[in-house]
Design a protein around this motif. Sequence first.
Motif, PDB file in Angstrom:
ATOM      1  N   LYS A 175       0.833  -1.207   0.000  1.00 15.34           N
ATOM      2  CA  LYS A 175       0.000   0.000   0.000  1.00 15.34           C
ATOM      3  C   LYS A 175       0.867   1.256   0.000  1.00 15.34           C
ATOM      4  O   LYS A 175       0.625   2.196  -0.777  1.00 15.34           O
ATOM      5  CB  LYS A 175      -0.913   0.000   1.222  1.00 15.34           C
ATOM      6  CG  LYS A 175      -1.731   1.284   1.396  1.00 15.34           C
ATOM      7  CD  LYS A 175      -2.385   1.351   2.749  1.00 15.34           C
ATOM      8  CE  LYS A 175      -1.403   1.731   3.838  1.00 15.34           C
ATOM      9  NZ  LYS A 175      -0.999   3.157   3.757  1.00 15.34           N
ATOM     10  N   SER A 201      -5.876   3.903   2.617  1.00 11.36           N
ATOM     11  CA  SER A 201      -5.746   3.032   3.786  1.00 11.36           C
ATOM     12  C   SER A 201      -6.681   1.836   3.743  1.00 11.36           C
ATOM     13  O   SER A 201      -6.342   0.760   4.254  1.00 11.36           O
ATOM     14  CB  SER A 201      -6.005   3.845   5.059  1.00 11.36           C
ATOM     15  OG  SER A 201      -5.040   4.870   5.188  1.00 11.36           O
ATOM     16  N   ASP A 202      -7.873   2.018   3.162  1.00 15.57           N
ATOM     17  CA  ASP A 202      -8.827   0.903   3.142  1.00 15.57           C
ATOM     18  C   ASP A 202      -8.389  -0.214   2.194  1.00 15.57           C
ATOM     19  O   ASP A 202      -9.016  -1.275   2.143  1.00 15.57           O
ATOM     20  CB  ASP A 202     -10.231   1.384   2.779  1.00 15.57           C
ATOM     21  CG  ASP A 202     -10.268   2.153   1.461  1.00 15.57           C
ATOM     22  OD1 ASP A 202      -9.203   2.304   0.830  1.00 15.57           O
ATOM     23  OD2 ASP A 202     -11.358   2.606   1.065  1.00 15.57           O
ATOM     24  N   ALA A 233      -7.309  -3.770   4.258  1.00 15.38           N
ATOM     25  CA  ALA A 233      -8.335  -4.745   4.648  1.00 15.38           C
ATOM     26  C   ALA A 233      -8.885  -5.472   3.428  1.00 15.38           C
ATOM     27  O   ALA A 233      -9.053  -6.699   3.442  1.00 15.38           O
ATOM     28  CB  ALA A 233      -9.460  -4.046   5.404  1.00 15.38           C
ATOM     29  N   ALA A 234      -9.162  -4.710   2.360  1.00 19.65           N
ATOM     30  CA  ALA A 234      -9.712  -5.329   1.148  1.00 19.65           C
ATOM     31  C   ALA A 234      -8.696  -6.282   0.517  1.00 19.65           C
ATOM     32  O   ALA A 234      -9.052  -7.385   0.080  1.00 19.65           O
ATOM     33  CB  ALA A 234     -10.113  -4.243   0.154  1.00 19.65           C
TER      34      ALA A 234
END
Length: 296
Positions: free
Chosen positions: A252, A259-260, A263-264
């Motif tokens: 990332k 930031s999301d 998790a994905a």
Amino acid sequence: MFDFLIHVVSIAFIYGILALSLNLQAGYMGLMNFGLVAIFGCGVYGAGLIHYFGFPVFLGLPLALVFAVAMALFFARLGRRLSSDYWGIATLSVAEIVRIFITNLEGLTGGAQGISGLPLLFADLRPWDGVARLLLFGGVLVLAWWLCERLVRSNFGLGMKLIREEPQLARSLGYDIDHIRSVVLVISALLAAVAGVLYAHYLSFVGPELLVAPETFLIWSMVIVGGIANNRGVVLGAIVMQFMMAYVPFVKDYFELPSDFVAAARLVLTGGVILAFLLLRPQGIFPERIGDRHEH
């Protein structure tokens, strides 16, 4: 970097214990348990509740084990009434019910905020506390692996495999299938509860987000990658998957993604790894060893 590696390996060792627990059920008994996270939750909340109500910390493990055995026996009771496919769905449902139940019991479990401030293991050994925890987790993992190996190489383990492959034949030979399943579920639940207690004191926090369904499927990916019905393999699978998960944030940052993404990406990685191995190498990195010598 050294502290980061210690952290990743520590978490991998805890997940290795969980992978061994699942492997006893799925690998050697053919039980498709999609609710292992509920039994793991018995461990983390056993430790968390003891701290929350101010009891001595050492009582967390016995309480966790009692919760885990009760949950395992409940799963075993469900298994007597349902076929294997429906039982797998039922375990997933039970795990979700447990998570919702914990989330809404604010006065008892801290609700969605969880319970924080659990004592960190070996905190007084700084700066070597991380190494001490790593050695503890590694020791417990080795012990869990040894116990699993002893079990599956025994006559009892032979019965487990026979029930997995030919349940009707096993029944005709006098094996009590319901009893053996119950014993295996209890043993694997004890392992998962120990992992939960270690995890709770490692994070110094417990909360319902630790009990979401993707956690169960992450453990499944470790078993599938390493090699189902191979204890050495599932431990390796836990280490491989944990390192892959740990390096997602670096990807990332390198590509300057939001930031999301983390998790994905972890969800996609878990599902993608499971799918890839099921299609290309269903036996995993280390296939099940056929014809192992059984101890009498």
